[in-house]
Design an enzyme around this catalytic site. Sequence first.
Site, PDB file in Angstrom:
ATOM      1  N   LYS A  46       0.859  -1.181   0.000  1.00 17.18           N
ATOM      2  CA  LYS A  46       0.000   0.000   0.000  1.00 17.18           C
ATOM      3  C   LYS A  46       0.898   1.234   0.000  1.00 17.18           C
ATOM      4  O   LYS A  46       1.954   1.232   0.619  1.00 17.18           O
ATOM      5  CB  LYS A  46      -0.885  -0.042   1.262  1.00 17.18           C
ATOM      6  CG  LYS A  46      -1.750   1.201   1.471  1.00 17.18           C
ATOM      7  CD  LYS A  46      -2.821   1.322   0.414  1.00 17.18           C
ATOM      8  CE  LYS A  46      -3.500   2.692   0.480  1.00 17.18           C
ATOM      9  NZ  LYS A  46      -4.272   2.973  -0.757  1.00 17.18           N
ATOM     10  N   SER A  74     -11.435   6.149  -4.512  1.00 15.34           N
ATOM     11  CA  SER A  74     -10.924   7.394  -3.946  1.00 15.34           C
ATOM     12  C   SER A  74     -10.478   7.112  -2.520  1.00 15.34           C
ATOM     13  O   SER A  74     -11.067   7.599  -1.558  1.00 15.34           O
ATOM     14  CB  SER A  74     -12.022   8.468  -3.972  1.00 15.34           C
ATOM     15  OG  SER A  74     -11.518   9.679  -3.433  1.00 15.34           O
ATOM     16  N   ASN A  87       5.965   0.958  -1.948  1.00 20.65           N
ATOM     17  CA  ASN A  87       5.406   2.049  -2.747  1.00 20.65           C
ATOM     18  C   ASN A  87       5.392   3.312  -1.902  1.00 20.65           C
ATOM     19  O   ASN A  87       4.867   3.319  -0.793  1.00 20.65           O
ATOM     20  CB  ASN A  87       3.995   1.669  -3.198  1.00 20.65           C
ATOM     21  CG  ASN A  87       3.388   2.713  -4.117  1.00 20.65           C
ATOM     22  OD1 ASN A  87       3.027   3.803  -3.661  1.00 20.65           O
ATOM     23  ND2 ASN A  87       3.265   2.410  -5.384  1.00 20.65           N
ATOM     24  N   ASN A 121       5.756   6.557  -6.267  1.00 18.99           N
ATOM     25  CA  ASN A 121       4.403   6.857  -6.758  1.00 18.99           C
ATOM     26  C   ASN A 121       4.290   8.357  -7.050  1.00 18.99           C
ATOM     27  O   ASN A 121       4.115   9.162  -6.138  1.00 18.99           O
ATOM     28  CB  ASN A 121       3.399   6.412  -5.691  1.00 18.99           C
ATOM     29  CG  ASN A 121       1.962   6.655  -6.097  1.00 18.99           C
ATOM     30  OD1 ASN A 121       1.681   7.211  -7.156  1.00 18.99           O
ATOM     31  ND2 ASN A 121       1.042   6.252  -5.252  1.00 18.99           N
ATOM     32  N   CYS A 146      -0.552   9.135  -8.028  1.00 15.36           N
ATOM     33  CA  CYS A 146      -1.818   8.897  -7.333  1.00 15.36           C
ATOM     34  C   CYS A 146      -2.787  10.045  -7.627  1.00 15.36           C
ATOM     35  O   CYS A 146      -2.492  11.195  -7.328  1.00 15.36           O
ATOM     36  CB  CYS A 146      -1.618   8.790  -5.820  1.00 15.36           C
ATOM     37  SG  CYS A 146      -3.198   8.572  -4.955  1.00 15.36           S
ATOM     38  N   LYS A 163       6.485   4.915 -10.768  1.00 11.86           N
ATOM     39  CA  LYS A 163       5.154   4.522 -11.241  1.00 11.86           C
ATOM     40  C   LYS A 163       4.490   5.701 -11.930  1.00 11.86           C
ATOM     41  O   LYS A 163       4.282   6.757 -11.323  1.00 11.86           O
ATOM     42  CB  LYS A 163       4.286   4.018 -10.085  1.00 11.86           C
ATOM     43  CG  LYS A 163       2.944   3.411 -10.556  1.00 11.86           C
ATOM     44  CD  LYS A 163       2.238   2.681  -9.421  1.00 11.86           C
ATOM     45  CE  LYS A 163       0.941   2.038  -9.881  1.00 11.86           C
ATOM     46  NZ  LYS A 163       0.246   1.334  -8.788  1.00 11.86           N
ATOM     47  N   ASN A 168      -0.756   3.736 -13.472  1.00  6.28           N
ATOM     48  CA  ASN A 168      -1.592   3.973 -12.307  1.00  6.28           C
ATOM     49  C   ASN A 168      -3.014   4.188 -12.833  1.00  6.28           C
ATOM     50  O   ASN A 168      -3.267   4.052 -14.036  1.00  6.28           O
ATOM     51  CB  ASN A 168      -1.077   5.190 -11.527  1.00  6.28           C
ATOM     52  CG  ASN A 168      -1.510   5.143 -10.056  1.00  6.28           C
ATOM     53  OD1 ASN A 168      -2.642   4.773  -9.730  1.00  6.28           O
ATOM     54  ND2 ASN A 168      -0.618   5.534  -9.167  1.00  6.28           N
ATOM     55  N   GLY A 209      -5.681  -3.251 -15.574  1.00  2.14           N
ATOM     56  CA  GLY A 209      -6.798  -4.094 -15.994  1.00  2.14           C
ATOM     57  C   GLY A 209      -6.471  -5.548 -16.254  1.00  2.14           C
ATOM     58  O   GLY A 209      -7.316  -6.291 -16.756  1.00  2.14           O
ATOM     59  N   THR A 257      -6.967  -4.688  -9.501  1.00  5.05           N
ATOM     60  CA  THR A 257      -8.407  -4.811  -9.288  1.00  5.05           C
ATOM     61  C   THR A 257      -8.921  -6.239  -9.449  1.00  5.05           C
ATOM     62  O   THR A 257      -9.841  -6.660  -8.743  1.00  5.05           O
ATOM     63  CB  THR A 257      -9.130  -3.857 -10.259  1.00  5.05           C
ATOM     64  OG1 THR A 257      -8.574  -2.547 -10.061  1.00  5.05           O
ATOM     65  CG2 THR A 257     -10.615  -3.809  -9.984  1.00  5.05           C
TER      66      THR A 257
END
Lengths: 301, 268
Positions: free
Chosen positions: A45, A70, A99, A126, A129, A164, A191, A243, A265
């Site tokens: 995370k 979000s 990350n 990152n 975001c 990223k 991202n 994806g 996901t």
Amino acid sequence: MNRLAVDFLGNHLKNPVVMASGTYGFGTEYARFYDPAELGGFSTKGLTLEPRPGNSGIRLWETPSGLLNSIGLENPGIDDFVGRIWPEIKDLDTLILANVGGKDEESYLEAVRRLNDIDIPIIELNISCPNVKAGGMAYGMEPDKAGEITEKVKNVSRHPVMVKLSPNAGDLVGVAKACEQAGADALSLINTLQGMAIDWRTKKIVFDNTYAGFSGPAVKPVALRMVHQVCGAVDIPVMGLGGITTWQDALEFMLAGASCIQIGTAGFADPYAPLAVIDGLERYCEDEDVMLADLIGKAVK
Amino acid sequence: MAVIHKNDEIADGIFLMEVELDDEDTGKPEPGQFYMVRGWDRYPLLSRPISVFDYEELPCVSPDGSTEGAPVTRVLSFLYQVVGEGTELLAELSEGSDVTVEGPFGNTFPEVENRLTLVGGGIGIAPLYYLAKSYRRDHRDRSLKIYLGFAEESYAVALFEEVANSVTVDVGGFITDRMDVSGYSDQDTVVTCGPAPMMNAVMAKIPAQTKTFVSLEARMACGVGACLGCVKEAPLRWKMTDEGLVTDGSVHVKVCSDGPVFEREVVE
């Protein structure tokens, strides 16, 4: 013979399947389903210097074959990670990427400095975001800014840095090249895409933060195009994501040039999705009598 | 995987689904827990978190009528309301269809040794039945009072009546108006689940010395504490553990893995 083994920045991965940041907690949440050591790796995370409560209001919104989120980088802060979480997970037999996000330059750099205290194999920087007001994606939108933060992070980090990237950048290839020139060891993309939702019943915008990050199978063709473009423009290794749900998706990203892939996901929809991808790739390589690593970039070379 | 035994509409938009668990790996639930349920392949993307309404292990009867040494049939029930795309698809499934059931997830209702009162509103009655049944099984002689409030029509009341000392039903009004809490002490425990205004009214009504628990629902992607999509603000930053309430330094509680059951102090 392990046909799926890949090398990434000097790390030996048993397979190229890495769980994406923000979808795999800190590596223990999914241990009830399978041993994380079955994975090539996972990215934690998103961590920030200070603990962050994340965003208020609705955080998830399902769309046709996609998901808006979000969350807003809710995390316990870098010190809690270094002092409490890392000792608990460091012996998992899988590649762990830390990350790191930030709200300004100094918070990025200080967080990265504190990671020098532990033997984390790779930092995933990152700069993409879309769900935080300060910092985050702002560093990933333009080549100059992305290059600048990458260079500074590289100067203070003793670990390899994988940047990223955001698909929301106007000149993604320019950002990728700038990161490479600034010393990035690798890149990961994409991202989430910035999206939004309005609830027609309430006539209101769904998210307190107005815009949200869009992921899931719906974004895959866009992500694949971007991975293809970036892989064609840089010489450093790339982790491709966006994806990926099936082994065929994973293979396509590798054919486009990605050395490893990340699953995000899809793991929400099916906790066993990464194992199905690994199994599928194994069977494919067996049937085709190929080593997976030999297929990297095959569709473009 | 699980196979649907029945999926009946018992009131307008309210379904009772019974599934047979045929996967050894799918664990036995404790009262208060939930499963991630999907009755489709890829779309909609996410599974749906649905609480346990009931769970039974029924011995299979062999041809000679004996049940000794026979394997058990594990039947899990969900009481759910059709509220959107996922539950609409679940409602369309017929007997014999496969559903994917991952879980059980989440924490459980507390072990209650003293008197128990349950207050459910609408589909919020769903997680209370398995608790009521388990409590009755463990405490044959203790007091179990149940209050069930509904907006338009009542359902599943007869099941609750089988296990409770008293069941009070209200349709169209405020269930809290029907509750007499005079005499409630630290020898009582209250568990409530339903719309937020109802749970708030319950919490406001129950004396402070009476332990009160709420069961929350939330949008979830993962169900296991990874996505952080289901968090609720917890001003006191408490977390329930085996040792009781402790602070864990986090600003939010995760409904899926810290909950869905919380002491009222956490969410009030």
